[in-house]
Design an enzyme around this catalytic site. Structure first.
Site, short mmCIF file in Angstrom:
data_model
loop_
_atom_site.label_atom_id
_atom_site.label_comp_id
_atom_site.label_asym_id
_atom_site.label_seq_id
_atom_site.Cartn_x
_atom_site.Cartn_y
_atom_site.Cartn_z
CG ASN A 102 -6.65 -0.63 1.00
OD1 ASN A 102 -5.89 -0.25 0.10
ND2 ASN A 102 -6.21 -1.00 2.18
CG HIS B 257 -3.19 3.73 1.62
ND1 HIS B 257 -3.64 3.26 0.41
CD2 HIS B 257 -3.29 2.70 2.50
CE1 HIS B 257 -3.98 1.99 0.55
NE2 HIS B 257 -3.79 1.62 1.80
CB CYS C 296 -0.96 0.00 1.18
SG CYS C 296 -2.11 -1.36 1.11
#
Ligand code: UT7
Length: 323
Positions: A280, A250, A114
């Site tokens: 996500n 993020h 990520c």
């Protein structure tokens, strides 16, 4: 004279299929209400069968080239941040290079889960400021739907597929915090936290595997580490949190995003939030959010934009740039 890596264009691509939270209620002991309140996610996009990460990445790259008014041949280097490549090798980046019809320059992947886009931006910045490349395309692209365990309600409802791309270009600047372009970066990783977020398979263990996460633990690390890395990047740039115009975090969980903003002393009006629509998307989440925010007219030239991310590794970091 200082060389800065300035933003020349941005674009994104989301697969057509949109899956609302309610769809998971049919197969799992979960609810739209739980997913919304615990994560902020309302829907996510999933890639079609046969649609690979390089397909998503190429579409985002084309959108960024159009935004910048550039041709593939204008790009010297192409970096793809991904943890879900089409094949073990070659890199997704070289596949994108071919799909764009780009026969010049060089291309490679970066894998920092990520935090991948922040790591890729850092690499691009180094290539530009060292004079190795003049224009670098940085893409975050993922098909996390391929590594989800559809029986695990604690993870499969949280992730989505997508791609975003940013083109950085060398420009001469004064060398002050008022310059446009990347001003400072801050990266960290700590492999002791491997078991908090990982895929239980891979090439050298002969399986594809599924994503596994200790959500609560990752959450705990996220808020403290994200605020600290954002502050560190700002300090290196000679700036502080009060100078921020936009935070583009993020997009994992609205509670992490809000908690980090609070630690930085920022109102939510200064935070770009897309987690409700994308879920996500790992390395794709920041460039997706940058592209959506730009298309909504959020950024003005000269705005101070801070991106920050954390994920498997653990790996985390932040980039401070002036739009
Ligand atoms: O992008 C990389 C970084 N990743 C992240 O940043 C993710 C970080 N973690 C998180 O976002 C949150 O921890 C989650 C959204 C994953 C979970 O939220 P939480 O508030 O930490 O919930 P929890 O894991 O403590 O679970 C609370 C309860 C549990 O039940 P019990 O043990 O209290 O009876 C879970 O079993 O919620 C249950 N639960 C669910 N219930 C309905 C877990 N998943 C679900 C679900 N639907 N999908």
């Amino acid at each position: 004279m200082t060389i800065r890596a300035q933003v020349a264009g941005v674009g994104h691509y989301l697969p057509e299929r949109i899956v609302p939270n309610a769809e998971f209620e049919q197969t799992l002991d979960t609810s739209d209400e739980w997913i919304r309140t615990r994560s902020g996610i309302e829907r996510r996009h999933f890639a079609a069968e046969g649609q690979a990460t390089s397909d998503l990445a190429s579409r985002a790259a084309e959108a960024a080239l159009a935004d910048a008014g550039l041709q593939p041949s204008d790009i010297d280097a192409l970096i793809v941040a991904t943890s879900t490549p089409d094949l073990t090798f070659p890199s997704v980046a070289t596949m994108v290079q071919a799909k764009l019809g780009m026969q010049t320059g060089f291309a490679f992947d970066v894998q920092a889960v990520c935090a991948g886009f922040v790591y890729a931006l850092t690499n691009a910045n180094a290539l530009i400021t060292s004079g190795t490349a003049r224009r670098v395309m940085v893409i975050g692209a993922e098909t996390f739907s391929r590594i989800l365990d559809w029986q695990d309600r604690a993870t499969c409802v949280l992730f989505g597929d997508g791609a975003g791309a940013l083109i950085l270009e060398a420009q001469e600047a004064a060398g002050t915090p008022q310059d446009r372009g990347i001003l400072a970066v801050d990266l960290h990783s700590d492999g002791r936290y491997r078991d908090l977020l990982y895929v239980d398979g891979g090439v050298s263990t002969n399986s594809i595997g599924h994503l596994r996460m200790e959500g609560k633990e990752v959450f705990r690390h996220a808020v403290s580490k994200l605020a600290a890395t954002a502050e560190a990047a700002l300090e290196k740039a000679g700036l502080g949190a009060s100078d921020i115009d936009w935070v583009v975090p993020h997009q994992a969980n609205i509670r992490i995003i809000a908690g980090t903003a609070k630690k930085l002393g920022l109102p939510m009006e200064k935070v770009v939030v897309t987690v409700q629509d994308h879920g996500n998307t790992s390395a794709a989440s920041i460039p997706l959010a940058l592209s959506v925010a730009k298309s909504e007219g959020k950024f003005s030239p000269g705005d101070l934009v801070v991106t920050e991310a954390i994920g498997g590794g653990l790996a985390w970091g932040a980039v401070a740039l002036r739009w």
